[in-house]
Design a protein around this motif. Structure first.
Motif, PDB file in Angstrom:
ATOM      1  N   ILE A   1      36.943  36.775  44.332  1.00 44.66           N
ATOM      2  CA  ILE A   1      38.353  37.116  44.119  1.00 44.66           C
ATOM      3  C   ILE A   1      38.999  37.572  45.427  1.00 44.66           C
ATOM      4  O   ILE A   1      40.224  37.544  45.565  1.00 44.66           O
ATOM      5  CB  ILE A   1      38.467  38.226  43.047  1.00 44.66           C
TER       6      ILE A   1
ATOM      7  N   ASN B   1      33.028  42.989  40.402  1.00 50.61           N
ATOM      8  CA  ASN B   1      33.494  44.144  39.638  1.00 50.61           C
ATOM      9  C   ASN B   1      33.701  45.369  40.513  1.00 50.61           C
ATOM     10  O   ASN B   1      34.621  46.158  40.289  1.00 50.61           O
ATOM     11  CB  ASN B   1      32.531  44.473  38.485  1.00 50.61           C
TER      12      ASN B   1
ATOM     13  N   ILE C   1      37.087  44.797  42.199  1.00 53.51           N
ATOM     14  CA  ILE C   1      38.224  45.001  41.278  1.00 53.51           C
ATOM     15  C   ILE C   1      38.405  46.483  40.959  1.00 53.51           C
ATOM     16  O   ILE C   1      39.526  46.987  40.907  1.00 53.51           O
ATOM     17  CB  ILE C   1      38.024  44.179  39.981  1.00 53.51           C
TER      18      ILE C   1
ATOM     19  N   MET D   1      40.156  48.074  43.832  1.00 54.19           N
ATOM     20  CA  MET D   1      41.565  47.686  43.838  1.00 54.19           C
ATOM     21  C   MET D   1      42.333  48.511  42.806  1.00 54.19           C
ATOM     22  O   MET D   1      43.450  48.969  43.053  1.00 54.19           O
ATOM     23  CB  MET D   1      41.614  46.199  43.501  1.00 54.19           C
TER      24      MET D   1
ATOM     25  N   VAL E   1      46.983  46.997  46.967  1.00 54.39           N
ATOM     26  CA  VAL E   1      46.006  46.520  47.952  1.00 54.39           C
ATOM     27  C   VAL E   1      45.346  45.281  47.374  1.00 54.39           C
ATOM     28  O   VAL E   1      44.940  45.269  46.211  1.00 54.39           O
ATOM     29  CB  VAL E   1      44.945  47.604  48.245  1.00 54.39           C
TER      30      VAL E   1
ATOM     31  N   ASN F   1      48.798  41.804  49.850  1.00 53.69           N
ATOM     32  CA  ASN F   1      49.462  40.638  49.264  1.00 53.69           C
ATOM     33  C   ASN F   1      48.669  40.099  48.088  1.00 53.69           C
ATOM     34  O   ASN F   1      47.748  39.313  48.239  1.00 53.69           O
ATOM     35  CB  ASN F   1      49.655  39.565  50.330  1.00 53.69           C
ATOM     36  N   VAL F   2      49.051  40.553  46.907  1.00 55.97           N
ATOM     37  CA  VAL F   2      48.270  40.249  45.725  1.00 55.97           C
ATOM     38  C   VAL F   2      49.177  39.626  44.676  1.00 55.97           C
ATOM     39  O   VAL F   2      50.318  40.013  44.493  1.00 55.97           O
ATOM     40  CB  VAL F   2      47.546  41.525  45.225  1.00 55.97           C
TER      41      VAL F   2
ATOM     42  N   LEU G   1      50.102  39.130  41.110  1.00 53.38           N
ATOM     43  CA  LEU G   1      49.919  39.637  39.754  1.00 53.38           C
ATOM     44  C   LEU G   1      50.959  39.020  38.825  1.00 53.38           C
ATOM     45  O   LEU G   1      51.438  39.648  37.898  1.00 53.38           O
ATOM     46  CB  LEU G   1      50.032  41.166  39.735  1.00 53.38           C
TER      47      LEU G   1
END
Lengths: 332, 332
Positions: free
Chosen positions: A239, A268, A271, A274, A285, A321-322, A324
């Motif tokens: 990811i 995991n 994540i 994050m 982040v 830069n994520v 969602l």
């Protein structure tokens, strides 16, 4: 201390002088990003943590440091032909932004699996997008073709002295902001960031510990370090989309000789880190950016011989830069 | 200038002196939160925006300002019996944290529809949770029952001089950090935050404009302002869970006389603002906290007579406690 002696011999692609020069060159174009801390995360980790917030950097990631150093190093006649690069996203956006600041064209080869928000950033900054397959081979051959067609200057995302020197400016700021650090934790991908950070930090303070944080699904650096020779991976799965590249011939020697250890994290753990950035630090982040926090919170790290010696630790939150999109749609 | 003359008569629940006293009292316990800006959001809005980041405040929201002012105002013998309050979450966590700092018990009445992360914050800080129905009536009667049983001091979430004075300390910091503001935009719920911010800001600079941002699904303040009398709503419906309360008799006069206007936002405008906070500012901001950004970006605001006079605008990002549990699960 073998590593540090090698550092004095200046056998690596960059050194403290090139990094200081870079800092002077790029200061007008970048943010000096803040360092944040959290009593909650200190309590969870049992260490004194501080976070270098490159998610607040121009373009949302540290990459503008290297990109602006490379682009503003070019002579005028070279620069006029523009620049070309290949990148999963943050370097691409940074090259586009720096080229825009210099007023020259940017040609950007982007693999098809790059996150949409990073592609948008390239377009927003005026970069011309050219698609490639997701493999490093396709990225490189496509970039070479563009270079031959346009005469543009190739700016590699990490295997380039100017890039390594630019990324190293993080350490100059960080050790001014928090002089008594004993450890810095940095995400590792192609190695431009960690090489610059390590060369600058160990030049200022030879006893400082630099740890790399790497996803299990793209663990070329850990494999290389373990085997003592450069191993590259053709297939990666994580990811952490910014950490899919393998080390290059300029960054591998720094990782081999000077990076103290590599902590490998599963999805995991990434994540969860994050999520902690969001819920506790109140920061956006990206997975690649949060992996340093994942490292310090991992069981693996607690079993390391140096665990007990770590007290004051800087974690480089390398970008924010994520994508969602799904979340926001679901809220409606 | 009618409002400002009234301000000099000190006819409101708090004034610049009580707010300065509060600041001295609470400074050891709170963060002076940073002010951030974004060229992207300046470009989107056409205004010069700055963001007062109360999402970085202790407990993740501005509420610790009022809560610590109230709790550290108590005499020792009063304080020993503890404190009781009712709150949808952020005030509850703040009371729990401030009570913990003073070493006294906190009894917290929480409506059943409060977000899980806010309830967790209460428990983390050692507050004792007592559930009520979601209505203001149930919240208040449950709190009264606890008060009678324990002798604890009731600390109302907004209709209290100590709370209003504490929240007003935001303006003292903000006008020191950015002295030349012409406008401040503040979320409005029970009115403790906006009353304190307005009383302090207009005392320092009588010509400053204060706008309230309110969700359409809990628009008691806009209705009250329009009709000239205090209207409370028994039923509200908005994603902005921190903005469901109605004004009280101490906060309504400030809103009536001194708040310049109220901008009412729909749910999509609020979610869009929250997303911009995440994607552009790289900040976790809860829906209630992002509503001020929604206001400045709304079509409604652009049609206001004062739109052209607004140049340098502070937006109070009031909190960052947001439940994105579903998202994180979906990433796994």
């Amino acid at each position: 201390m073998e590593g540090v002696n090698q550092l004095k011999n200046k056998k690596y692609a960059a050194d403290i002088d090139s990094i200081k020069e870079a800092h002077t060159r790029i200061s007008p174009f970048i943010h000096k990003t803040p360092v944040l801390s959290s009593t909650s995360l200190d309590s969870i980790s049992g260490k004194q943590l501080c976070f270098k917030c490159e998610c607040f950097q121009k373009g949302g990631a540290f990459k503008i440091r290297g990109a602006s150093n490379a682009i503003f190093s070019l002579e005028d006649d070279q620069a006029a032909k523009g620049v070309v690069t290949h990148s999963s996203g943050n370097h691409a956006a940074a090259i586009s932004l720096a080229a825009k600041l210099r007023g020259i064209p940017a040609y950007v080869v982007i693999p098809k699996n790059a996150p949409a928000c990073k592609v948008e950033n390239v377009r927003r900054y005026g970069g011309q997008v050219i698609w490639s397959e997701a493999t490093m081979q396709s990225r490189e051959s496509t970039a070479t073709a563009v270079q031959q067609r346009t005469g543009a200057n190739l700016i590699h995302p990490f295997n380039d002295k100017r890039i390594i020197s630019g990324q190293g400016t993080i350490s100059l700021e960080l050790l001014e902001q928090v002089p008594d650090l004993d450890t810095i934790i940095v995400p590792i991908s192609g190695g431009g960031l960690i090489s610059g950070v390590t060369l600058a930090a160990k030049s200022i303070n030879p006893s400082i510990r630099v740890l790399a944080a790497e996803p299990m699904g793209a663990d070329d650096a850990a494999r290389s370090k373990l085997s003592g020779r450069l191993i590259t991976l053709s297939d990666t799965n994580t990811i952490a989309d910014g950490l899919r590249a393998s080390l290059g011939d300029l960054t591998w020697p720094v990782v081999r000789d000077l990076v103290d250890d590599i902590v490998v994290l599963d999805e995991n753990e990434i994540i969860k880190a994050m999520r902690l950035c969001y819920e506790v630090l109140k920061l956006a982040v990206e997975p690649s950016g949060a992996i340093g926090l994942a490292a310090i919170l991992s069981d693996q790290c607690k079993q390391k011989p140096y665990w007990k010696d770590m007290r004051k630790i800087a974690i480089v939150l390398s970008g924010g830069n994520v994508d969602l999109g799904v979340l926001w749609e679901s809220l409606k």
